[in-house]
Design a protein around this motif. Structure first.
Motif, PDB file in Angstrom:
ATOM      1  N   THR A  47      20.372   8.141  11.391  1.00 15.60           N
ATOM      2  CA  THR A  47      19.341   9.127  11.742  1.00 15.60           C
ATOM      3  C   THR A  47      18.631   8.632  13.002  1.00 15.60           C
ATOM      4  OG1 THR A  47      19.064   9.534   9.390  1.00 15.60           O
ATOM      5  CG2 THR A  47      17.421  10.485  10.868  1.00 15.60           C
ATOM      6  N   PHE A  48      18.519   9.526  13.964  1.00 14.81           N
ATOM      7  CA  PHE A  48      18.014   9.172  15.302  1.00 14.81           C
ATOM      8  C   PHE A  48      16.804  10.054  15.590  1.00 14.81           C
ATOM      9  CE2 PHE A  48      18.097   9.058  19.920  1.00 14.81           C
ATOM     10  CZ  PHE A  48      18.764   7.886  20.274  1.00 14.81           C
ATOM     11  N   SER A  86      13.918   2.520  18.815  1.00  9.81           N
ATOM     12  CA  SER A  86      13.975   1.279  18.035  1.00  9.81           C
ATOM     13  C   SER A  86      14.267   0.082  18.939  1.00  9.81           C
ATOM     14  CB  SER A  86      15.066   1.378  16.971  1.00  9.81           C
ATOM     15  OG  SER A  86      15.254   0.123  16.365  1.00  9.81           O
ATOM     16  N   VAL A 113      18.937   2.031  15.338  1.00 10.46           N
ATOM     17  CA  VAL A 113      19.827   3.189  15.516  1.00 10.46           C
ATOM     18  C   VAL A 113      21.194   2.767  16.066  1.00 10.46           C
ATOM     19  CG1 VAL A 113      18.049   4.968  15.703  1.00 10.46           C
ATOM     20  CG2 VAL A 113      18.721   3.705  17.753  1.00 10.46           C
ATOM     21  N   PRO A 156       1.586   4.696  19.573  1.00 11.12           N
ATOM     22  CA  PRO A 156       2.379   3.520  19.947  1.00 11.12           C
ATOM     23  C   PRO A 156       2.716   3.608  21.435  1.00 11.12           C
ATOM     24  CG  PRO A 156       3.730   5.093  18.724  1.00 11.12           C
ATOM     25  CD  PRO A 156       2.327   5.620  18.708  1.00 11.12           C
ATOM     26  N   GLN A 157       3.103   2.503  22.021  1.00 12.71           N
ATOM     27  CA  GLN A 157       3.406   2.536  23.458  1.00 12.71           C
ATOM     28  C   GLN A 157       4.602   3.457  23.720  1.00 12.71           C
ATOM     29  OE1 GLN A 157       4.868  -0.964  25.457  1.00 12.71           O
ATOM     30  NE2 GLN A 157       3.287  -0.785  27.041  1.00 12.71           N
ATOM     31  N   SER A 158       5.406   3.691  22.698  1.00 15.19           N
ATOM     32  CA  SER A 158       6.581   4.557  22.807  1.00 15.19           C
ATOM     33  C   SER A 158       6.255   6.018  22.513  1.00 15.19           C
ATOM     34  CB  SER A 158       7.623   4.081  21.792  1.00 15.19           C
ATOM     35  OG  SER A 158       7.031   3.979  20.504  1.00 15.19           O
ATOM     36  N   THR A 163       9.285   9.742  17.372  1.00 18.31           N
ATOM     37  CA  THR A 163       9.062  10.916  16.525  1.00 18.31           C
ATOM     38  C   THR A 163       8.288  10.554  15.259  1.00 18.31           C
ATOM     39  OG1 THR A 163      11.101  10.514  15.297  1.00 18.31           O
ATOM     40  CG2 THR A 163      11.267  11.912  17.277  1.00 18.31           C
ATOM     41  N   TYR A 179       8.202   7.185  13.042  1.00 21.07           N
ATOM     42  CA  TYR A 179       6.972   6.462  12.665  1.00 21.07           C
ATOM     43  C   TYR A 179       7.014   6.109  11.179  1.00 21.07           C
ATOM     44  CZ  TYR A 179       4.654   8.523  16.874  1.00 21.07           C
ATOM     45  OH  TYR A 179       4.300   8.910  18.138  1.00 21.07           O
ATOM     46  N   ALA A 202       9.547   6.139   9.077  1.00 15.30           N
ATOM     47  CA  ALA A 202      10.693   5.310   8.668  1.00 15.30           C
ATOM     48  C   ALA A 202      10.532   3.855   9.079  1.00 15.30           C
ATOM     49  CB  ALA A 202      11.979   5.880   9.257  1.00 15.30           C
ATOM     50  N   THR A 203       9.650   3.572  10.058  1.00 16.60           N
ATOM     51  CA  THR A 203       9.504   2.184  10.529  1.00 16.60           C
ATOM     52  C   THR A 203       8.120   1.583  10.260  1.00 16.60           C
ATOM     53  OG1 THR A 203       8.752   2.919  12.699  1.00 16.60           O
ATOM     54  CG2 THR A 203      11.129   2.553  12.450  1.00 16.60           C
ATOM     55  N   SER A 251       5.311   2.336  11.763  1.00 17.82           N
ATOM     56  CA  SER A 251       4.827   1.982  13.101  1.00 17.82           C
ATOM     57  C   SER A 251       3.309   1.840  13.134  1.00 17.82           C
ATOM     58  CB  SER A 251       5.239   3.066  14.092  1.00 17.82           C
ATOM     59  OG  SER A 251       4.650   4.297  13.707  1.00 17.82           O
ATOM     60  N   PRO A 302       6.562   0.134  29.806  1.00 20.19           N
ATOM     61  CA  PRO A 302       8.005   0.042  29.523  1.00 20.19           C
ATOM     62  C   PRO A 302       8.896   0.244  30.747  1.00 20.19           C
ATOM     63  CG  PRO A 302       6.910   1.349  27.832  1.00 20.19           C
ATOM     64  CD  PRO A 302       5.883   1.057  28.884  1.00 20.19           C
ATOM     65  N   HIS A 351       7.526  -3.439  14.444  1.00 15.90           N
ATOM     66  CA  HIS A 351       8.818  -3.013  15.008  1.00 15.90           C
ATOM     67  C   HIS A 351       9.854  -2.682  13.935  1.00 15.90           C
ATOM     68  CE1 HIS A 351       8.248  -4.824  19.311  1.00 15.90           C
ATOM     69  NE2 HIS A 351       7.639  -3.681  19.140  1.00 15.90           N
ATOM     70  N   ASN A 401      22.929   4.603   7.366  1.00 15.96           N
ATOM     71  CA  ASN A 401      22.549   3.536   8.311  1.00 15.96           C
ATOM     72  C   ASN A 401      23.034   2.141   7.891  1.00 15.96           C
ATOM     73  OD1 ASN A 401      21.540   3.122  10.832  1.00 15.96           O
ATOM     74  ND2 ASN A 401      19.382   3.098  10.244  1.00 15.96           N
TER      75      ASN A 401
HETATM   76  C1  LIG Z   1       8.747   0.668  25.053  1.00 19.86           C
HETATM   77  C2  LIG Z   1       8.557   0.651  23.585  1.00 19.86           C
HETATM   78  C3  LIG Z   1       7.286   0.535  23.064  1.00 19.86           C
HETATM   79  C4  LIG Z   1       7.093   0.519  21.678  1.00 19.86           C
HETATM   80  N1  LIG Z   1       5.825   0.431  21.209  1.00 19.86           N
HETATM   81  C5  LIG Z   1       5.617   0.454  19.863  1.00 19.86           C
HETATM   82  C6  LIG Z   1       4.281   0.394  19.345  1.00 19.86           C
HETATM   83  O1  LIG Z   1       3.305   0.358  20.083  1.00 19.86           O
HETATM   84  N2  LIG Z   1       4.137   0.407  17.997  1.00 19.86           N
HETATM   85  C7  LIG Z   1       5.212   0.491  17.156  1.00 19.86           C
HETATM   86  O2  LIG Z   1       5.009   0.515  15.953  1.00 19.86           O
HETATM   87  N3  LIG Z   1       6.469   0.526  17.622  1.00 19.86           N
HETATM   88  C8  LIG Z   1       6.702   0.529  18.946  1.00 19.86           C
HETATM   89  N4  LIG Z   1       7.980   0.587  19.430  1.00 19.86           N
HETATM   90  C9  LIG Z   1       9.103   0.677  18.491  1.00 19.86           C
HETATM   91  C10 LIG Z   1       9.480   2.137  18.133  1.00 19.86           C
HETATM   92  O3  LIG Z   1       8.988   3.022  19.104  1.00 19.86           O
HETATM   93  C11 LIG Z   1       8.933   2.520  16.779  1.00 19.86           C
HETATM   94  O4  LIG Z   1       9.657   1.815  15.796  1.00 19.86           O
HETATM   95  C12 LIG Z   1       9.022   4.016  16.467  1.00 19.86           C
HETATM   96  O5  LIG Z   1       8.345   4.275  15.272  1.00 19.86           O
HETATM   97  C13 LIG Z   1      10.446   4.527  16.363  1.00 19.86           C
HETATM   98  O6  LIG Z   1      10.415   5.948  16.373  1.00 19.86           O
HETATM   99  P1  LIG Z   1      11.698   6.772  16.809  1.00 19.86           P
HETATM  100  O7  LIG Z   1      11.426   8.190  16.519  1.00 19.86           O
HETATM  101  O8  LIG Z   1      12.077   6.444  18.192  1.00 19.86           O
HETATM  102  O9  LIG Z   1      12.778   6.219  15.790  1.00 19.86           O
HETATM  103  P2  LIG Z   1      14.246   5.735  16.092  1.00 19.86           P
HETATM  104  O10 LIG Z   1      14.243   4.633  17.064  1.00 19.86           O
HETATM  105  O11 LIG Z   1      15.079   6.906  16.400  1.00 19.86           O
HETATM  106  O12 LIG Z   1      14.632   5.180  14.652  1.00 19.86           O
HETATM  107  C14 LIG Z   1      14.033   4.010  14.154  1.00 19.86           C
HETATM  108  C15 LIG Z   1      14.499   3.817  12.709  1.00 19.86           C
HETATM  109  O13 LIG Z   1      13.994   4.872  11.899  1.00 19.86           O
HETATM  110  C16 LIG Z   1      15.064   5.645  11.364  1.00 19.86           C
HETATM  111  N5  LIG Z   1      14.664   7.046  11.445  1.00 19.86           N
HETATM  112  C17 LIG Z   1      14.233   7.731  12.528  1.00 19.86           C
HETATM  113  N6  LIG Z   1      13.932   8.991  12.191  1.00 19.86           N
HETATM  114  C18 LIG Z   1      14.188   9.097  10.865  1.00 19.86           C
HETATM  115  C19 LIG Z   1      14.097  10.154   9.925  1.00 19.86           C
HETATM  116  N7  LIG Z   1      13.679  11.373  10.269  1.00 19.86           N
HETATM  117  N8  LIG Z   1      14.454   9.911   8.647  1.00 19.86           N
HETATM  118  C20 LIG Z   1      14.895   8.701   8.261  1.00 19.86           C
HETATM  119  N9  LIG Z   1      15.009   7.666   9.100  1.00 19.86           N
HETATM  120  C21 LIG Z   1      14.648   7.862  10.394  1.00 19.86           C
HETATM  121  C22 LIG Z   1      16.274   5.306  12.200  1.00 19.86           C
HETATM  122  O14 LIG Z   1      17.480   5.498  11.488  1.00 19.86           O
HETATM  123  C23 LIG Z   1      15.999   3.867  12.569  1.00 19.86           C
HETATM  124  O15 LIG Z   1      16.365   3.013  11.521  1.00 19.86           O
HETATM  125  C24 LIG Z   1       8.204   0.606  20.811  1.00 19.86           C
HETATM  126  C25 LIG Z   1       9.482   0.732  21.342  1.00 19.86           C
HETATM  127  C26 LIG Z   1       9.661   0.759  22.717  1.00 19.86           C
HETATM  128  C27 LIG Z   1      11.033   0.913  23.280  1.00 19.86           C
END
Ligand SMILES: Cc1cc2nc3c(=O)[nH]c(=O)nc-3n(C[C@H](O)[C@H](O)[C@H](O)COP(=O)(O)OP(=O)(O)OC[C@H]3O[C@@H](n4cnc5c(N)ncnc54)[C@H](O)[C@@H]3O)c2cc1C
Length: 571
Positions: free
Chosen positions: A138-139, A144, A149, A206-208, A213, A217, A219-220, A222, A408, A509, A545
């Motif tokens: 799931t993306f 991440s 992913v 978050p910085q991202s 999404t 948030y 799932a991790t 955040s 970033p 993270h 996953n």
């Molecule tokens: C430049 C940068 C800055 C960042 N800053 C922060 C920060 O300030 N704080 C922080 O906490 N993190 C930060 N991160 C890490 C990341 O952004 C977080 O982990 C964020 O929550 C991931 O969200 P995403 O939608 O991109 O998930 P993805 O990267 O797409 O997925 C992350 C994980 O969650 C799973 N997932 C995603 N969506 C779903 C869903 N709908 N259902 C089930 N599983 C799912 C994926 O399979 C994967 O295991 C940063 C990353 C980068 C690159």
């Protein structure tokens, strides 16, 4: 109420961050700082990513019959097998992810990328994947940084990635109870755009933020830059809908409090796509702040600043804590001014602070109604001054806020200039924070310097709790010929130091691939057994996953305390 949002998704480059057009190049001062600090003969931009056309992608191995079944669910236009989509979904945004793709390696790309539009479609897709023995990643935003992913096949016949971007609606808003339900693929800016007309905010930045999404948030687990004030994502979420290979599961309750057995929502929160797909979630929202006030303080050392934050948390009036609360160590304070290109006014004011040759900088933002937050800032100032702080005015805080999402972009330029850069994070109790900071920092320096190279590590605290705080390390060195081996060496050394210090392997993270080998040290062998049992109940075939969260091979012995005596703080 259902609101459709036409969300503009910023172009996420396949080799780096966001929209490269928004990146600001490093100035001559910053380049000289890098060159001299890292002892590099040159930081010329001679390591650009290969052209997209040169990126190598493995053959897409899904049979036409399987593709036809998937297309019948979502519509053919929502099933992509072209090289560009596959490359865009070949991993996340960690430095090793980017190093691989910049070198033209997307050989592990998924066989197909599917863009589901509803929870029912997700359910049907999972049924096909169980039947056809396909792994599912799931993306969300793909941000991440722990391999979450990465398209790992886990021994299955094929692998698909489910990109959630089409599921981006606000589903329901309850302004009276201050809760909002969203589809999981909605991104940070669209969440805020949906809440703003109602005078509300999620307060999760978050910085991202621009790419990540809601599903990601949750799932991790955040944590945002204002999470000291608004709370982490795991504190904000009230309920979530999960589609699993065994069927749909609604976790959590809208009730303000419940004693209805163990909190199964916590099985979904932090599950990192290993149990199922979160398709929607309900979260607490807050009134959008009427005003913000900023504070910047200088302290003679990181230890002094840390103690000041502890006193602020422990001795301040409840609710006085700033929403944003950051403390940089002396290295980060210095590099912020050198690399960040902050305004000269702020720099000269900062440098003129008496008697603090290598000070540390603390930044605060209080949010809320104007008279209230000014009073909170005043009360906090008394504690910070007593703790040895010198006030620097509001400019540094405003400067930080202005540039907080542009950091970033820097990594892409640094990699092009042959500079290795990566980050990692942890959290520890106040009593273990100093030791954790010292030993983890030293482990990174030692691992980077193993072959005699110069290295630079900077650290900050960005989340403050009653019982401790987070630590976030950013480290740089010359990029070695084998950057992936360099990265693995540093991450392993730091992870071992974190485990040895009794801190958490990840504060925000998440676990992903990178931290999985160290999870047993934190949750114990029985903890791993419990996680595995839950996975077996919801995903008995193991298609969700593979290779994430649950360790195959622990890297460190289990040190998880099993008796009360084991939990005693170290002297
Ligand atoms: C430049 C940068 C800055 C960042 N800053 C922060 C920060 O300030 N704080 C922080 O906490 N993190 C930060 N991160 C890490 C990341 O952004 C977080 O982990 C964020 O929550 C991931 O969200 P995403 O939608 O991109 O998930 P993805 O990267 O797409 O997925 C992350 C994980 O969650 C799973 N997932 C995603 N969506 C779903 C869903 N709908 N259902 C089930 N599983 C799912 C994926 O399979 C994967 O295991 C940063 C990353 C980068 C690159």
């Amino acid at each position: 109420m259902v609101t459709h949002l036409t969300e503009e998704i910023s172009p996420s480059v396949w080799y780096g961050w966001g929209d490269p057009a928004r990146a600001k190049p490093l100035g001559p001062g910053a380049l000289e700082f890098l060159r001299s600090t890292l002892g590099l003969a040159s930081v010329a931009p001679v390591h650009p990513p290969v052209d997209l056309a040169e990126v190598r992608v493995g053959p897409a191995s899904l049979r036409e019959t399987v593709l036809a079944e998937l297309r019948a669910i979502t519509g053919a236009e929502h099933v992509a097998i072209d090289a560009t989509e596959r490359i865009l979904h070949a991993g996340g945004k960690s430095t090793p992810d980017l190093l691989r793709r910049r070198a033209g390696d997307a050989l592990d790309a998924p066989d197909a990328v599917i863009f589901p539009g509803t929870a029912e479609e997700v359910r049907e897709i999972l049924a096909v994947c169980v039947e056809r023995k396909l792994a599912v990643v799931t993306f969300g935003g793909g941000t991440s940084v722990v391999g979450g992913v990465e398209p790992l096949r886990g021994g299955f016949d094929g692998i698909i990635t489910l990109d959630m971007r089409r599921m981006n609606r606000l589903l329901h808003l309850d302004p009276l109870s201050r809760t909002a339900s969203f589809e999981a693929g909605i991104r940070g800016p669209a969440i805020e755009a949906a809440l703003a007309p109602h005078g509300l905010t999620l307060g999760h930045f978050p910085q991202s933020h621009q790419e990540a999404t809601l599903g990601g948030y949750v799932a991790t687990r955040s944590s945002g830059q204002s999470s000291t004030g608004y709370g982490r994502s795991d504190e904000l979420v009230k309920s979530a809908h999960l589609e699993t290979p065994m069927g749909p599961f609604d976790a959590g309750s809208l009730a303000p409090g419940t004693a209805a057995g163990p909190k199964l929502l916590d099985v979904v929160v932090g599950s990192e796509g290993t149990l199922g797909v979160i398709t929607s979630a309900t979260l607490k929202v807050s009134p959008a702040p009427a005003e913000k006030v900023y504070g910047a303080w200088s302290f003679p050392s990181f230890a002094a600043g840390t103690e000041a934050l502890r006193q602020l948390r422990h001795h301040g009036v409840r609710g006085d804590m700033p929403h944003v609360c950051r403390l940089s160590d002396t290295d980060e304070t210095a590099s912020t001014f050198k690399l960040g290109g902050w305004k000269t006014g702020a720099l000269s004011r900062y440098l003129s602070v008496r008697g603090q040759k290598t000070p540390t900088l603390a930044l605060f933002v209080w949010e809320g109604p104007a008279p209230q937050i000014r009073a909170r800032r005043r009360r906090s100032a008394r504690i910070l001054r007593r703790a040895g702080g010198v006030p620097l005015g509001s400019l540094p805080g405003k400067s930080w806020e202005h540039g907080r999402f542009s950091g970033p972009y820097l990594r892409d330029e640094l990699l092009t200039r042959g500079v290795y850069v990566e980050t990692l994070e942890t959290a520890a109790t106040w009593s273990r924070l100093e030791e954790t900071y010292r030993t983890v920092r030293q482990s990174i320096l030692d691992a980077l310097g193993e072959h005699g190279a110069a290295a630079f590590v900077q650290t900050h605290i960005s989340h403050v709790y009653p019982d401790g705080a987070s630590l976030y390390f950013t480290f740089l060195s010359g990029l070695e010929k084998d950057g992936l081996a360099q990265n693995a060496r540093v991450k392993d050394a730091a992870s071992r130091a974190i485990v040895a210090a009794g801190a958490t392997i990840t504060h925000h993270h998440a676990v992903g691939v990178d931290h999985a080998p160290y999870l047993n040290a934190e949750i114990g062998d029985l903890g791993i057994t419990i996680l595995t049992s839950i996975k077996n109940a919801l995903d008995p075939e193991g298609i969700m996953n593979p290779g994430k969260l649950i360790p195959k091979q622990p890297s460190v012995p289990t040190t998880h305390p099993t008796t009360l005596a084991d939990t005693k703080e170290r002297p």
